[in-house]
Scaffold this active site. Sequence first.
Site, PDB file in Angstrom:
ATOM      1  N   ASP A  56      65.343  50.097  -1.586  1.00  0.00           N
ATOM      2  CA  ASP A  56      66.589  50.094  -0.819  1.00  0.00           C
ATOM      3  C   ASP A  56      66.669  51.418  -0.074  1.00  0.00           C
ATOM      4  OD1 ASP A  56      69.111  49.895   0.220  1.00  0.00           O
ATOM      5  OD2 ASP A  56      70.144  49.621  -1.674  1.00  0.00           O
ATOM      6  N   ASN A 113      67.003  56.312   5.817  1.00  0.00           N
ATOM      7  CA  ASN A 113      67.589  55.457   6.853  1.00  0.00           C
ATOM      8  C   ASN A 113      68.134  56.344   7.969  1.00  0.00           C
ATOM      9  OD1 ASN A 113      69.116  53.617   8.410  1.00  0.00           O
ATOM     10  ND2 ASN A 113      69.533  52.363   6.609  1.00  0.00           N
ATOM     11  N   CYS A 140      67.096  50.059   8.192  1.00  0.00           N
ATOM     12  CA  CYS A 140      66.725  49.465   6.903  1.00  0.00           C
ATOM     13  C   CYS A 140      65.720  48.335   7.095  1.00  0.00           C
ATOM     14  CB  CYS A 140      67.967  48.982   6.170  1.00  0.00           C
ATOM     15  SG  CYS A 140      69.014  47.866   7.120  1.00  0.00           S
ATOM     16  N   HIS A 197      72.302  44.282   6.033  1.00  0.00           N
ATOM     17  CA  HIS A 197      71.441  45.274   5.392  1.00  0.00           C
ATOM     18  C   HIS A 197      70.197  44.591   4.828  1.00  0.00           C
ATOM     19  CE1 HIS A 197      70.327  48.960   3.432  1.00  0.00           C
ATOM     20  NE2 HIS A 197      70.375  48.408   2.227  1.00  0.00           N
TER      21      HIS A 197
END
Length: 1065
Positions: free
Chosen positions: A488, A226, A231, A471
Amino acid sequence: MNHITEPPTPDKDLELMDTQEEEVGDDSVGDGRGMVGGVLVDTEEEHMNGESQEVSSSNIQHDAEMDDDDARSEATFHFAVPNFSRLKETMYSPPCFVRNLPWKIMVMPRTNQSQDRQPQRSLGFFLQCNGESESASWSCNASAELRLLSIKENQEPFSRKIQHLFYSKENDWGFSHFMAWSDVLDPDKGYIKDDTITLEVWVMADAPHGVSWDSKKHTGYVGLKNQGATCYMNSLLQVLYFTNQLRLAVYKMPTESDDSAKSVALALQRVFHELQTSDKPVGTKKLTKSFGWETLDSFMQHDAQEFLRVLLDKLETKMKGTCVEGCIPRLFEGKTLSYFRCKHVDYTSSRTETFYDIQLNIKGKKNIYDSFKDYVSVETLEGDNKYDAGEYGLQEAEKGVVFQSFPPVLHLHLMRFQYDPVTDSNVKINDRYEFPEKLNMDQFLQKNEKTPATYILHAVLVHSGDNHGGHYVVFINPKGDGKWCKFDDDVVSRCTKVEAIDHNFGGHEDDVNLTVKHCTNAYMLVYIRESHLNTVLQEVTEEDIPQELIDRLQEEKRIEMIRRKERNEAHLYMNVHKYPVEQIRPWPMNLRNNQTNRPTLLDLETDLQKSLVDISGNGGPWTLYLETVSPDSELKALPTFDKDSDVLLFFKYYDPRHKRIHYCGHHYMHISYNVYELVPILNERAGLPPGTELALWEEIRPNLIERLPDLDKPLEKVLEELMDGDIIVFQRADLIEDPSLELPTCREYFKDYSFRVEVTFCDKSIPQDPGITIELSQRMNYEQMARAVAQRLGTDPYLLQFFKVHPHRDGPGNAIKCTFEGSLESMLPNPKPRHPKKIYYQQLSIRINELENKRLFKCTWLGDKMKEEVELILYPNKNGTVADLLAEARKQVTLSENGSGKLRLLEISSNKVVMIPTESASLETLSVGSTRSYRIEEIPSDELHLNEDEMLIPVGHFHKEAFSTFGIPFLLKVKQGEQFSHLRDRIQKKLDVPDKEYEKYRFAIILMGKANFLTDEDIVNLNEFKPHSGQNSLPTKPWLGLEHINKAPKRSRYNYLEKAIKIYN
């Protein structure tokens, strides 16, 4: 820790949980001495509610391969606590590993005061994560259920749920007062037997961040780093990467001649190749750089749907004319048929349109099928809303849409973000919305296709947060076989089907499992047609990647590694010039009593055979001044130096006109020589005419400069404590008394030098401007600073405005007034290590002293063609009126030749004209907000004067819904009783819209978000456009709406201030 006056019961809220703060070691546990049974890990089933519940197989659907793996996402473990009634200190269970982290049960006695102030003992029950780690950077988000098991059959355990982000400072979480101590000891309650209780914890954890988590080892896949707020991009890149047929097409795009820094196709190939071959998280900086993005773009979160559309459009354009042309339409393109079908005459109008994604309304819908039924629902046009069927006139008709075909890869965007007319902004809808693993779409097709429209869920893009940001993560079923992974950013972990699907339906906390926050829900779904599954998800091997692409990427990586190694090892190397021993003379640096470092003589006769450690006097670095023969000199050896009668002097020349010090080398001089004998040597070295009178100074230390008064005396008499390494500063004597010089003497220069600092001035109008760096004195006032900057920029200092650095971010803050009385030091931000001192500026069109009495006002100018709005930056007086603002605008705009010559100001909100401020209105009453702006335009001649039966009405554009406004709104003069057909013609002429396109326009009077459509037979009634007062609300002004398709690029924004996504290359 939170303390309560009575022990909690199962229906109490969760605010009683907290972090255990007591400092207790592990020696109370050791190897499990005194415990009955120790810890039992159970991942096959959970003992809840006094009976066996197969949570792992039905509710959680555990993958069998994960059960005995330390990297598993969940586990249930027990801890038997013996001699409970005599428990005095904290006890820890042996660790149970979940996500490669050790989890322990913590149990302890706690005492608090009850409501009657009597001490009350309770059971403290906590879950600890990674408690023995010394790292401060790790974190792990987890949900757990803490249970006190019952010894009675068919009796439910006493249980409480927690959800927490565990990290170094809060590595345990639970309840200080889980149950009253007396209740635990009460045999009738059924929780204790033989003075032993059994505690149980079920924990489900996300993959941790900040620890050594090997995504490749645990899942076979790697994540993406990131950059700050990317994201959303990382999630979509993973979705596109696992659309294997697209990945293969990207590899085959010809990029041999592309610029490595600017080619989007090559950058995407690089990211895909690294995702396929790397063992570590992959960076995306080269990809965003190829987009033409600045660093700031990577710290600005955008809408995922919008990014996907822009990227696919860019790829489709770059694939044209190549061997993979048409790949994107073949994968993602479907077709719809929009129609109008008259009910009483034989007339149907239809149009076929293509789509790459489908936006589904979820408000008030239970699942995908409800949304699609709403999408294809038929609307009846009747009454005032009849359809214009051309030669058949206005007719009752049915309006609808049907799907002609669905694509192999179906992208569904759930409209979680919708416009709220009450707040006039977008809000996020967190309602529960279900979607199946297998989706059948045959019922929504106009006619069945060759293969059934059955789809398998491939990816679930999830958003956590609100309309202002949040997010993104994505759950992907890479092979379409029901084995899911969670991506993630840089962390990839295996997860269950329930985590990927059910937990992302959304809904409030009361409706869903505690493991999911109510603001976390699916935002985008990717389905793959079952008949195309093998093709779309075909395996992509190293052999499928063109060899020339592999070679290029490997060569790039090789060059990068070489450059990185050179940068990392640069400090280990230096350039060395070899000299014969007779051409060098070392002078060790010695710290004098006045704390200055000066060279001293090294006695070669006595010190030559000594070791460096002995000479340096310690084992630390040995600093010396190495005197060498000049490479330009023809000397074969250095001149001799008599340590008893010679002295080594260094010279500096001060130029007061340029306020600079110049080094003029060194010289050996006999201590008995007069100082005056140095003057010819100094004039020559400074390039001054022979015979120039000089003033000489001794630099004792930088802030202590003493003038040498008697130049005709011997050196040893003039210089106090004469030593090797003394410094003489000289300057022209005739400039000492020059009043035009700011720092006429070197003494003043050195005094000023201690206050000097390098300041970087950045143009605030240029993003990421590197700026210009100027060395200035911190004692400077505003005017001196402005002159110095203006000289570098080649402008007038009064045409510059300066801004302090914002205290909390890297950007311009408050403006510095030209009347500022402080010094430069007070204009600079608080010093930070290794941070440059910075001030922002902007160049002005008016003098700064005039500007500070004015107000900056941004608005737009609309020309008579009504095609484009141009931004205006005006500077009216702060206490001025709208008339003053219009006068300023007149200086910048070009009026039409035969126009009225008069201007007016309009207030615009959500693409609607909401007010016309009068010329006498104070500018202080005008406030520009995120949804409010102002526009200046020339008043049309026919609108200068209005009769009693005439009115100016606001007109705006909208599509389908009255709140879906767009385009440029305007004012129109209407007359009482005017035929609407005549009004239509006037609007068409004003907007200059072609007849064929204008036929599709529909007109409605909009009041409080409701559209009342008009026909050509209607007559203008001015009362319908006057403000209406609703019940318990302020008057609302109606407006005339033009309903038609918005041909401008579609965007979905989180808020009005968000920057549009663009890929520039």
